[in-house]
Design a protein around this motif. Structure first.
Motif, mmCIF file in Angstrom:
data_model
loop_
_atom_site.group_PDB
_atom_site.id
_atom_site.type_symbol
_atom_site.label_atom_id
_atom_site.label_comp_id
_atom_site.label_asym_id
_atom_site.label_seq_id
_atom_site.Cartn_x
_atom_site.Cartn_y
_atom_site.Cartn_z
ATOM 1 N N MET A 150 -34.684 75.702 -53.217
ATOM 2 C CA MET A 150 -34.784 77.073 -53.658
ATOM 3 C C MET A 150 -35.906 77.169 -54.690
ATOM 4 S SD MET A 150 -31.704 79.503 -54.978
ATOM 5 C CE MET A 150 -30.937 79.256 -53.396
ATOM 6 N N PRO A 151 -36.724 78.207 -54.610
ATOM 7 C CA PRO A 151 -37.841 78.322 -55.547
ATOM 8 C C PRO A 151 -37.342 78.606 -56.963
ATOM 9 C CG PRO A 151 -37.666 80.307 -54.225
ATOM 10 C CD PRO A 151 -36.686 79.323 -53.670
ATOM 11 N N GLU A 152 -38.015 78.020 -57.928
ATOM 12 C CA GLU A 152 -37.673 78.272 -59.316
ATOM 13 C C GLU A 152 -38.528 79.407 -59.837
ATOM 14 O OE1 GLU A 152 -38.300 74.394 -61.085
ATOM 15 O OE2 GLU A 152 -36.137 74.195 -61.223
ATOM 16 N N SER A 153 -38.064 80.030 -60.892
ATOM 17 C CA SER A 153 -38.847 81.077 -61.538
ATOM 18 C C SER A 153 -38.917 80.774 -63.028
ATOM 19 C CB SER A 153 -38.192 82.447 -61.325
ATOM 20 O OG SER A 153 -36.979 82.539 -62.044
ATOM 21 N N ALA A 154 -39.941 81.327 -63.676
ATOM 22 C CA ALA A 154 -40.086 81.137 -65.112
ATOM 23 C C ALA A 154 -38.885 81.768 -65.836
ATOM 24 C CB ALA A 154 -41.395 81.750 -65.592
ATOM 25 N N LEU A 155 -38.463 82.929 -65.384
ATOM 26 C CA LEU A 155 -37.291 83.578 -65.976
ATOM 27 C C LEU A 155 -36.061 82.684 -65.846
ATOM 28 C CD1 LEU A 155 -35.739 86.002 -67.189
ATOM 29 C CD2 LEU A 155 -35.469 86.836 -64.837
ATOM 30 N N GLY A 156 -35.858 82.124 -64.674
ATOM 31 C CA GLY A 156 -34.707 81.262 -64.445
ATOM 32 C C GLY A 156 -34.706 80.037 -65.337
ATOM 33 N N ARG A 157 -35.874 79.419 -65.469
ATOM 34 C CA ARG A 157 -35.975 78.227 -66.323
ATOM 35 C C ARG A 157 -35.698 78.602 -67.778
ATOM 36 N NH1 ARG A 157 -38.860 74.091 -63.326
ATOM 37 N NH2 ARG A 157 -39.311 72.898 -65.192
ATOM 38 N N TRP A 158 -36.207 79.777 -68.196
ATOM 39 C CA TRP A 158 -36.013 80.219 -69.582
ATOM 40 C C TRP A 158 -34.534 80.496 -69.838
ATOM 41 C CZ3 TRP A 158 -40.175 79.938 -72.731
ATOM 42 C CH2 TRP A 158 -40.018 80.400 -74.046
ATOM 43 N N LEU A 159 -33.897 81.199 -68.911
ATOM 44 C CA LEU A 159 -32.469 81.494 -69.054
ATOM 45 C C LEU A 159 -31.641 80.215 -69.124
ATOM 46 C CD1 LEU A 159 -31.768 84.484 -66.627
ATOM 47 C CD2 LEU A 159 -31.416 84.433 -69.098
ATOM 48 N N LYS A 160 -31.910 79.303 -68.220
ATOM 49 C CA LYS A 160 -31.146 78.054 -68.192
ATOM 50 C C LYS A 160 -31.372 77.265 -69.478
ATOM 51 C CE LYS A 160 -29.808 74.053 -65.485
ATOM 52 N NZ LYS A 160 -28.976 73.626 -66.562
ATOM 53 N N PRO A 189 -42.299 88.662 -62.877
ATOM 54 C CA PRO A 189 -41.739 87.544 -62.109
ATOM 55 C C PRO A 189 -42.744 86.510 -61.623
ATOM 56 C CG PRO A 189 -41.699 89.561 -60.817
ATOM 57 C CD PRO A 189 -42.128 89.939 -62.194
ATOM 58 N N SER A 190 -44.022 86.793 -61.717
ATOM 59 C CA SER A 190 -44.998 85.847 -61.179
ATOM 60 C C SER A 190 -45.517 84.844 -62.209
ATOM 61 C CB SER A 190 -46.184 86.610 -60.567
ATOM 62 O OG SER A 190 -46.841 87.352 -61.581
ATOM 63 N N VAL A 191 -44.950 84.823 -63.408
ATOM 64 C CA VAL A 191 -45.395 83.874 -64.435
ATOM 65 C C VAL A 191 -45.111 82.451 -63.962
ATOM 66 C CG1 VAL A 191 -45.007 83.064 -66.801
ATOM 67 C CG2 VAL A 191 -45.140 85.515 -66.330
ATOM 68 N N ASP A 192 -46.076 81.585 -64.197
ATOM 69 C CA ASP A 192 -45.974 80.189 -63.786
ATOM 70 C C ASP A 192 -44.831 79.480 -64.512
ATOM 71 O OD1 ASP A 192 -46.970 77.756 -62.488
ATOM 72 O OD2 ASP A 192 -47.643 77.188 -64.498
ATOM 73 N N VAL A 193 -44.030 78.749 -63.756
ATOM 74 C CA VAL A 193 -42.907 77.997 -64.316
ATOM 75 C C VAL A 193 -43.398 76.977 -65.337
ATOM 76 C CG1 VAL A 193 -41.031 76.394 -63.775
ATOM 77 C CG2 VAL A 193 -41.476 78.335 -62.269
ATOM 78 N N GLY A 194 -44.522 76.348 -65.061
ATOM 79 C CA GLY A 194 -45.079 75.367 -65.984
ATOM 80 C C GLY A 194 -45.419 75.971 -67.332
ATOM 81 N N LEU A 195 -45.900 77.203 -67.332
ATOM 82 C CA LEU A 195 -46.215 77.886 -68.578
ATOM 83 C C LEU A 195 -44.936 78.156 -69.374
ATOM 84 C CD1 LEU A 195 -48.005 79.280 -70.603
ATOM 85 C CD2 LEU A 195 -48.023 81.297 -69.114
ATOM 86 N N ALA A 196 -43.888 78.572 -68.692
ATOM 87 C CA ALA A 196 -42.611 78.799 -69.372
ATOM 88 C C ALA A 196 -42.108 77.497 -69.994
ATOM 89 C CB ALA A 196 -41.583 79.373 -68.401
ATOM 90 N N ASP A 197 -42.211 76.411 -69.260
ATOM 91 C CA ASP A 197 -41.793 75.108 -69.788
ATOM 92 C C ASP A 197 -42.613 74.732 -71.025
ATOM 93 O OD1 ASP A 197 -39.906 74.857 -67.771
ATOM 94 O OD2 ASP A 197 -41.145 73.517 -66.545
ATOM 95 N N PHE A 198 -43.921 74.950 -70.951
ATOM 96 C CA PHE A 198 -44.816 74.645 -72.070
ATOM 97 C C PHE A 198 -44.398 75.431 -73.314
ATOM 98 C CE2 PHE A 198 -48.563 75.925 -74.545
ATOM 99 C CZ PHE A 198 -49.036 74.695 -74.959
ATOM 100 N N ALA A 199 -44.146 76.722 -73.148
ATOM 101 C CA ALA A 199 -43.781 77.566 -74.289
ATOM 102 C C ALA A 199 -42.393 77.232 -74.833
ATOM 103 C CB ALA A 199 -43.848 79.038 -73.895
ATOM 104 N N ARG A 200 -41.488 76.800 -73.968
ATOM 105 C CA ARG A 200 -40.148 76.398 -74.448
ATOM 106 C C ARG A 200 -40.254 75.127 -75.290
ATOM 107 N NH1 ARG A 200 -35.413 77.863 -74.606
ATOM 108 N NH2 ARG A 200 -34.493 75.865 -74.059
ATOM 109 N N GLU A 201 -41.136 74.232 -74.902
ATOM 110 C CA GLU A 201 -41.297 72.971 -75.633
ATOM 111 C C GLU A 201 -42.052 73.157 -76.946
ATOM 112 O OE1 GLU A 201 -43.088 70.150 -72.978
ATOM 113 O OE2 GLU A 201 -41.488 70.424 -71.497
ATOM 114 N N ASP A 202 -42.977 74.119 -76.974
ATOM 115 C CA ASP A 202 -43.782 74.356 -78.170
ATOM 116 C C ASP A 202 -43.369 75.694 -78.778
ATOM 117 O OD1 ASP A 202 -45.659 74.838 -80.140
ATOM 118 O OD2 ASP A 202 -47.402 74.410 -78.862
ATOM 119 N N GLU A 203 -42.432 75.632 -79.709
ATOM 120 C CA GLU A 203 -41.894 76.860 -80.296
ATOM 121 C C GLU A 203 -42.887 77.578 -81.200
ATOM 122 O OE1 GLU A 203 -37.977 76.523 -81.889
ATOM 123 O OE2 GLU A 203 -37.249 75.446 -80.128
ATOM 124 N N SER A 204 -44.053 76.970 -81.432
ATOM 125 C CA SER A 204 -45.071 77.658 -82.229
ATOM 126 C C SER A 204 -45.791 78.727 -81.415
ATOM 127 C CB SER A 204 -46.079 76.652 -82.784
ATOM 128 O OG SER A 204 -46.979 76.205 -81.768
#
Length: 128
Positions: free
Chosen positions: A1-11, A75-90
């Protein structure tokens, strides 16, 4: 199933609080199956009402609220970008938004370099 940036952020927000899907469902009065579909990317672009309920259930920081609301309407935001921003809270919500507009040419986006460029540009604007 495809992942989404929103989904990764919510989880990620749910995991930060050590909450189960059912916990979030009960706290936010949102069907747990719907929360699961949002997290997995099977559903995208939830209503403002649903996002508001999820925010109440997850009680994230104001930074995370802003980014979550942005992701819900983009909804089209890259999942990798969401991951990057979650890891770097700055990364601020404004910087995050700017990063979503950067066109990455090449095989792999370099978010750290793009962020540094954005910050330099913003500093130059402030200096005037």
């Amino acid at each position: 199933m495809p992942e989404s940036a929103l989904g990764r952020w919510l989880k990620g927000l749910r995991d930060d609080r050590s909450l189960s899907l059912r916990d979030v469902s009960q706290r936010g009065e949102v069907d747990h199956a719907y929360v699961y579909r949002l997290e997995t990317g099977a559903k995208e672009s939830p209503s403002v009402d649903v996002i508001t309920k999820l925010i109440e259930a997850l009680t994230p920081s104001s930074r995370n609220v802003e980014i979550l609301r942005f992701l819900a309407s983009h909804p089209s935001v890259d999942v990798g970008l969401a991951d990057f921003a979650r890891e770097d809270e700055s990364v601020t919500p404004e910087e995050f938004h700017m990063l979503t507009t950067v066109v990455n040419r090449g095989a792999r986006p370099d978010y750290a370099t793009s962020l540094a460029r954005i910050r330099r540009f913003m500093q130059e604007e402030d200096d005037g």
